[in-house]
Design an enzyme around this catalytic site. Structure first.
Site, short mmCIF file in Angstrom:
data_model
loop_
_atom_site.label_atom_id
_atom_site.label_comp_id
_atom_site.label_asym_id
_atom_site.label_seq_id
_atom_site.Cartn_x
_atom_site.Cartn_y
_atom_site.Cartn_z
N GLN A 194 -9.21 -3.26 8.08
CA GLN A 194 -8.27 -2.86 9.13
C GLN A 194 -8.73 -1.60 9.84
O GLN A 194 -7.93 -0.88 10.44
CB GLN A 194 -6.88 -2.64 8.54
CG GLN A 194 -6.22 -3.94 8.10
CD GLN A 194 -4.77 -3.73 7.73
OE1 GLN A 194 -3.91 -3.52 8.56
NE2 GLN A 194 -4.49 -3.79 6.43
N ARG A 220 -0.03 -9.60 10.93
CA ARG A 220 1.31 -9.06 11.26
C ARG A 220 2.39 -10.13 11.05
O ARG A 220 3.57 -9.82 10.94
CB ARG A 220 1.40 -8.60 12.73
CG ARG A 220 0.48 -7.48 13.14
CD ARG A 220 0.53 -6.32 12.24
NE ARG A 220 -0.54 -6.38 11.24
CZ ARG A 220 -0.54 -5.69 10.11
NH1 ARG A 220 0.46 -4.91 9.81
NH2 ARG A 220 -1.54 -5.79 9.24
N LYS A 231 0.81 -1.22 0.00
CA LYS A 231 0.00 0.00 0.00
C LYS A 231 0.84 1.27 0.00
O LYS A 231 0.65 2.17 -0.82
CB LYS A 231 -0.90 -0.06 1.23
CG LYS A 231 -1.49 1.22 1.67
CD LYS A 231 -2.09 1.03 3.05
CE LYS A 231 -1.01 1.05 4.11
NZ LYS A 231 -1.19 2.08 5.12
N THR A 232 1.79 1.33 0.93
CA THR A 232 2.61 2.54 1.03
C THR A 232 3.46 2.71 -0.22
O THR A 232 3.65 3.81 -0.72
CB THR A 232 3.53 2.45 2.27
OG1 THR A 232 2.72 2.03 3.38
CG2 THR A 232 4.14 3.79 2.59
N ASP A 289 -3.65 8.49 2.96
CA ASP A 289 -3.25 7.17 3.45
C ASP A 289 -4.22 6.74 4.55
O ASP A 289 -4.79 7.58 5.24
CB ASP A 289 -1.83 7.29 4.02
CG ASP A 289 -1.19 5.93 4.24
OD1 ASP A 289 -1.72 4.93 3.70
OD2 ASP A 289 -0.18 5.85 4.96
N GLU A 290 -4.41 5.45 4.75
CA GLU A 290 -5.28 4.92 5.82
C GLU A 290 -6.65 5.61 5.81
O GLU A 290 -7.14 6.07 6.85
CB GLU A 290 -4.62 5.13 7.19
CG GLU A 290 -3.23 4.57 7.32
CD GLU A 290 -3.18 3.08 7.65
OE1 GLU A 290 -4.23 2.40 7.48
OE2 GLU A 290 -2.10 2.60 8.06
#
Length: 790
Positions: free
Chosen positions: A248, A637, A33-34, A217-218
DNA sequence: GGGCACGGTTTTTTT
DNA sequence: AACCGTGCCC
């Protein structure tokens, strides 16, 4: 094709190279994503589709913003300073500084962090003689912040009952106090900035024309106000490139609104919805577990992660008799991972739902001699000595800041007691001025001690006139008496070091932000040839703007003095969570804190009903789904090894609780699990607290002053596992009453709530219910008319 | 103003 | 169990 796009998968490639139109990128955990976000910016610039100054990228944390800038400058040989990359609050602060007059704020306005805000509220309520038992300051704080996040000013909040009317009245008084003091709280930064743009058409048009590329973002974590702010900036034609993952979304409790994703899709008529489902992090079994678990949620945008990695290891499950034994097992497994699999300590994480769970694990790790690091806790700029020093700095810059004044007027102590401060506050209220300005009105002995304090501040202000920021900080630490005070304290050495660290932080700030090293802390250091940012559209004068006529702030030095900048920085970025960062140690943290991180091996602990999912989640609408998303975050994670554990009994808040294993075990694909302890089929055991309320505690001695017992035995890994299964007394009671823990109920007087515990039987049977509006209550089931909602 | 005793509280957290 | 705020006393 440029190097930039090499190694992107088709979906990533498509996302990066989308035309400049509204786009929603549904990016699963570990899907890059980033990378997509950063590559998108780099690509736009490289292709000549955007110049740095037309880019605005917004994140939630400073860490994320820093990472974005660092990776971007590694990718492109450009100055990222031309771009607006930062947090919502950071960007709003920047805009408000540039247009402070239009926003109705003084140039030196200061930012209250959450603790400052609460003390400002307490001070306000004290001055107005409001009963703080009837109206708890914390509740008012929540009320105010919530209203602001809905975009509501006091006269827009609709309140019907007396209780809320009082809150509205206090909200209004609080706003007046903040305005008089020249301070803004966190939500105010956003709301002020929103209103600035909403009410000032030329300014709005200017920024809309400028920011042709807005990247978020997010996005699933945005609240209503943040989304409204984004819409305003985007205007009619501009494109927002939003990246997020509805699965998330774990911050609903602090106002995040996942619904923004659907709203965005609808309101912007999004034609480009791209799903990133290729996962580059986890092995197959782990991913299967995550996918299956999250499929139990309704109202998803829909996404399924896949991987090219093999199945890998199964997910290991362990049932312990007690929390202590659970910790022992974890430490044994950690030893094996380090010694047999050769994992570095930083590659191993132990996750838990709530902070209180860390202690048992820490204890066991200490005994085993394994270094660890706990995330969360006090941060640098939140330390009392640092906040004291900052308060003096704030007073120098803004004498009206009563929060800062009240904090240090008698620290170090200089004979100004509560009585004198009350007198002063009364005078300030009478003359409608700040406490500092009210000093001349206080007579007598109190007046003279206060006068001495006023002289001290005045002297500091004069002496630091030409000093650079680091010199100013160093001077203030000394002249305030803070250095001497902590020097004399028995345990003041750490605090002294932190004050020295504050001077270092000031030096670092000056150089990183591009201020001259010798720039006086309280002057605006305009770059050669630059002009001051014009104040536009204010005071009834309509100024028509175009991009050429308005030089808005490219960077801090254009609009903020080093001191104002540093104080903003201190409020907006509380600093690292722990001093021992970077050290090779096992990583301990809550699941929330783990979001965005990855580890080779992950332990998810305390997987019990009531703990994870947390019992309080039953109260919130969609609470269980959020807990499930939290579990989804926890699972994803892990790269190679995942361990799940739970304990039959656990010490929590001084009482032993008997819990049942988490329902999440039943929502995982059994083929991915390997039970290390025999899997006991789920019966009808209900959890609950041990039934000793009021009896377990000595009334004649304070248990918290008693020496702790049994702390020195070495029990890592081999605690005698002889604790018998507790008798589940509550089981029968629950069956008998027809109620169970976790159940949603309705009460005619208290409204909706959830059962958190059951005890007694027959006519004595009682239920503890946590109500949405009225808190927790014990109700006799034979009397209370509880209706089951589920 | 500092120290002590007592009572209440305890999900998650960034800015 | 542990932490924090408050109120009382010297």
């Amino acid at each position: 094709m440029p190097e930039l796009l090499a190694n992107l998968n088709p979906e990533q490639y498509a996302a990066v190279t989308l035309p400049n139109e509204p786009a929603l990128i549904l990016a699963g955990a570990g899907s890059g994503k980033t990378r997509v976000l950063i590559t998108r910016i780099a690509w736009l610039i490289q292709q000549g589709l955007a110049s740095p100054s037309t880019v605005l990228a917004v994140t939630f944390t400073n860490k994320a913003a820093r990472e974005m800038m660092a990776r971007l400058s590694a990718l492109l040989p450009i100055d990222t300073r031309g771009m607006w990359i930062g947090t919502f609050h950071g960007l709003c602060n920047r805009m408000l500084r540039a247009h402070h007059r239009d926003a109705g704020l003084p140039a030196t306005f200061q930012i209250l962090d959450t603790a400052d805000q609460l003390s400002a509220i307490k001070r306000l309520m004290k001055g107005l003689n409001v009963d703080d038992e009837k109206y708890p300051p914390k509740n008012l704080q929540y009320f105010i912040n919530n209203a602001k996040e809905q975009g509501l000013r006091p006269d827009q909040v609709d309140a019907s009952d007396n209780f809320n009317l009082k809150f509205v009245e206090l909200y209004r008084a609080y706003e007046q106090q903040c305005q008089r003091e020249g301070v803004v709280d966190f939500p105010e930064l956003l709301l002020r900035c929103y209103e600035l743009l909403a009410h000032n058409a030329p300014l709005r048009a200017h920024y809309q024309a400028r920011f042709r590329h807005i990247l978020v973002d997010e996005f699933q974590d945005t609240n209503k106000l943040q989304y409204a702010w984004l819409k305003l900036l985007a205007g009619q034609s501009n494109a927002i490139f939003a990246v997020g993952d509805d699965d998330q979304s774990i911050y609903a409790f602090r106002g995040a609104n996942v619904g923004n994703m659907l709203d965005f899709e609808r309101e912007f008529n999004v034609r480009h919805l791209i799903k990133l489902e290729q996962n580059y992090r986890s092995h197959g079994h782990i991913l299967d577990a995550a996918n299956e678990l999250i499929s139990n949620n309704s109202r998803r945008l829909g996404k399924n992660l896949r991987t090219d990695a093999g199945h890998g290891e199964p997910v290991r499950v362990y049932e312990a008799a007690t929390d202590t034994q659970e910790a022992g097992w974890i430490v044994e497994e950690i030893r094996a991972l380090m010694n047999q699999s050769g994992l570095a300590r930083t590659e191993i994480a132990v996750l838990y739902r709530s902070n209180a769970q860390s202690r048992t694990i820490e204890h066991t790790l200490v005994n085993a001699g394994i270094p660890y690091r706990v995330y969360g806790g006090l941060r640098f700029f939140e330390r009392q000595e640092v906040k004291h020093a900052l308060a003096y700095l704030r007073l120098i810059d803004n004498p009206n800041d009563d929060t800062a004044f009240a904090r240090v007027v008698n620290f170090p102590t200089r004979g100004i007691g509560a009585r004198s401060i009350e007198q002063l506050a009364d005078a300030a209220r009478l003359y409608n001025c700040s406490m500092a300005a009210a000093i001349p009105y206080v007579t007598g002995k109190a007046g003279s001690s206060l006068g001495a304090f006023a002289n001290l501040i005045a002297k500091m202000r004069a002496e630091t006139e030409r000093m650079s920021l680091p010199e100013t900080v160093e001077y203030v630490v000394r002249a305030s008496g803070l250095a001497d005070f902590y020097q004399g304290e028995r345990e003041g050495q750490d605090r002294l070091e932190n004050l020295q660290e504050l001077v270092n932080a000031a030096t670092a700030f000056v150089s990183e932000e591009g201020y001259g090293l010798d720039t006086p802390a309280r002057s605006i250091p305009l770059a050669p040839g630059a002009t001051a940012a014009p104040e536009v559209g204010g005071q009834g004068e309509v100024v028509v703007l175009d991009a050429a006529s308005l030089t808005e702030p490219a960077q801090n030095p254009d609009t903020m003095t080093p001191l104002a900048g540093f104080l903003s920085h201190a409020s907006l970025e509380a600093g690292e969570n722990q001093a021992q960062a970077g050290q090779d140690a096992i990583q301990l943290m809550t699941v929330h804190a783990a979001k965005g991180l990855e580890f080779t091996a992950v332990f998810i602990t305390g997987l019990e009903e009531g703990l994870f999912p947390h019992e309080n989640s039953a109260i919130e609408a969609d609470g269980l789904e959020e807990e499930r998303r939290l579990m989804y975050v926890a699972i994803t994670r892990a790269k190679e090894r995942l361990y799940l554990s739970f304990a039959q009994s656990r010490m929590l808040h001084g009482q032993t609780r008997y819990n049942v294993r988490s329902r999440f075990f039943d929502e995982l694909p059994q083929a991915t699990l390997k039970w290390l302890t025999p899997k006991v089929e789920a019966g009808t055991r209900w959890g609950g607290r041990s039934d000793n309320a009021g009896w377990g505690r000595d009334w004649f001695s304070r248990p918290d002053r008693e020496a702790r017992h049994g702390g020195y035995g070495s029990y890592a890994g081999d605690a005698a596992v002889s604790a018998p299964l507790p008798a589940f007394a509550n089981e029968q009671r629950a069956a008998e009453t027809g109620f169970r823990v976790g159940q949603q109920v309705f009460h005619t007087k208290f409204g909706e709530g959830a059962i958190t515990a059951l005890e007694g039987s027959g006519p004595d049977a009682r239920a503890q219910v946590r109500f949405k509006r009225h808190g927790e209550k014990w109700l006799a089931l034979s009397v209370a008319k509880l209706q089951v909602v589920e």
